[in-house]
Write a protein that holds these residues in place. Structure first.
Motif, PDB file in Angstrom:
ATOM      1  N   SER A 183       0.818  -1.220   0.000  1.00 51.18           N
ATOM      2  CA  SER A 183       0.000   0.000   0.000  1.00 51.18           C
ATOM      3  C   SER A 183       0.850   1.268   0.000  1.00 51.18           C
ATOM      4  O   SER A 183       1.037   1.914   1.040  1.00 51.18           O
ATOM      5  CB  SER A 183      -0.936  -0.009   1.214  1.00 51.18           C
ATOM      6  OG  SER A 183      -1.792  -1.113   1.167  1.00 51.18           O
ATOM      7  N   ARG A 184       1.386   1.608  -1.138  1.00 55.19           N
ATOM      8  CA  ARG A 184       2.085   2.870  -1.350  1.00 55.19           C
ATOM      9  C   ARG A 184       2.267   3.064  -2.849  1.00 55.19           C
ATOM     10  O   ARG A 184       2.027   2.146  -3.635  1.00 55.19           O
ATOM     11  CB  ARG A 184       3.440   2.897  -0.639  1.00 55.19           C
ATOM     12  CG  ARG A 184       4.391   1.800  -1.047  1.00 55.19           C
ATOM     13  CD  ARG A 184       5.761   2.007  -0.418  1.00 55.19           C
ATOM     14  NE  ARG A 184       6.611   0.857  -0.588  1.00 55.19           N
ATOM     15  CZ  ARG A 184       7.218   0.521  -1.726  1.00 55.19           C
ATOM     16  NH1 ARG A 184       7.037   1.278  -2.801  1.00 55.19           N
ATOM     17  NH2 ARG A 184       7.982  -0.540  -1.805  1.00 55.19           N
ATOM     18  N   GLY A 187       3.954   0.514  -5.377  1.00 61.05           N
ATOM     19  CA  GLY A 187       4.185  -0.575  -4.426  1.00 61.05           C
ATOM     20  C   GLY A 187       4.585  -1.891  -5.047  1.00 61.05           C
ATOM     21  O   GLY A 187       5.322  -2.660  -4.451  1.00 61.05           O
ATOM     22  N   ALA A 192      10.897   1.214  -1.602  1.00 59.98           N
ATOM     23  CA  ALA A 192      10.614   2.455  -0.871  1.00 59.98           C
ATOM     24  C   ALA A 192      11.693   3.512  -1.111  1.00 59.98           C
ATOM     25  O   ALA A 192      11.390   4.704  -1.272  1.00 59.98           O
ATOM     26  CB  ALA A 192      10.488   2.154   0.618  1.00 59.98           C
ATOM     27  N   LYS A 196      11.135   7.175  -2.774  1.00 63.74           N
ATOM     28  CA  LYS A 196      11.548   8.401  -2.076  1.00 63.74           C
ATOM     29  C   LYS A 196      12.404   9.276  -2.989  1.00 63.74           C
ATOM     30  O   LYS A 196      12.210  10.500  -3.065  1.00 63.74           O
ATOM     31  CB  LYS A 196      12.329   8.027  -0.815  1.00 63.74           C
ATOM     32  CG  LYS A 196      12.826   9.217  -0.016  1.00 63.74           C
ATOM     33  CD  LYS A 196      13.614   8.750   1.198  1.00 63.74           C
ATOM     34  CE  LYS A 196      14.183   9.940   1.957  1.00 63.74           C
ATOM     35  NZ  LYS A 196      14.981   9.498   3.134  1.00 63.74           N
TER      36      LYS A 196
END
Length: 226
Positions: A183-184, A187, A192, A196
């Motif tokens: 959930s991002r 994803g 991550a 970023k």
């Protein structure tokens, strides 16, 4: 015969699995209508082998020479089925004369020394083409080596994506979307750290555009004053 729902479902799944015939160039041609082996349900079922060379010539000599050729044929088929000796779980042996049992075992033990699969050895009245022995005697079962599953990797840095199941491509088709991603943003395709970096990069690009716009407006005001 009655089956519970779970057993019936398992039976149906087993029967519908793919059956793959194996023909090896490193074993003698089949003497009748059969494949050298069949791959099914994660196992390899090898047809019985007789003391003939891969070019179809009978092996002359004592039982040791014949046993050596038979085992070479069987193991060549196992390897051509994408498996190996250490995965063999059962061997059946047919001997025309039990007087050859000890000599056969001398050769057999050179192949199966550290790894000792389950085995049956019986005497029979007759064998195909008048040979003295046959092995695997209709059933040499070797586990098929399945390809290892790999976790999806980040499209930018190549690091395995955490939080996503490690499965083979076909298995991914049967799982829900929630197990294929996290959930991002990005994803299911980016890690991550790379997300970023993308966010920071996008912010800097937008900030650069704003600075250029402000400088352009300031230059326009200075020009109008003159």
């Amino acid at each position: 015969m009655f089956r519970t729902a779970s057993v019936a479902k398992q039976f149906s799944r087993t029967m519908s699995s793919k059956v793959i015939p194996v023909i090896s160039k490193n074993a003698p041609p089949a003497a009748a209508s059969y494949s050298h082996a069949i791959r099914a349900n994660g196992f390899v079922y090898v047809s019985g082998q007789i003391p003939y060379t891969p070019d179809g010539k009978p092996v002359e000599g004592d039982i040791k020479a014949k046993a050596d050729q038979v085992l070479k044929n069987a193991l060549a088929i196992v390897e051509d089925s994408n498996s190996k000796l250490e995965n063999i779980v059962k061997v059946n042996i047919f001997l025309k004369d039990m007087g050859n049992f000890a000599k056969f075992n001398e050769v057999y033990s050179t192949y199966f020394n550290a790894h000792k699969p389950a085995r049956s050895c019986v005497a029979v009245a007759e064998l195909p083409l008048g040979v003295d022995l046959e092995t695997p005697g209709g059933k040499l079962v070797a586990q098929h080596l399945k390809k290892k599953a790999t976790r999806p990797k980040c499209g930018d840095c190549g690091v395995a994506l955490p939080g996503i199941a490690t499965l083979r491509p076909r298995a991914y088709a049967s799982i829900s979307k929630t197990h294929k991603t996290v959930s991002r943003a990005y994803g299911g395709s980016r890690c991550a750290n790379c997300v970023k970096e993308r966010i920071v990069r996008a912010f800097l690009i937008e900030e650069q555009k704003v600075v250029k716009k402000v400088l352009k407006e300031a230059a326009a005001k200075d020009k109008s004053k003159k």
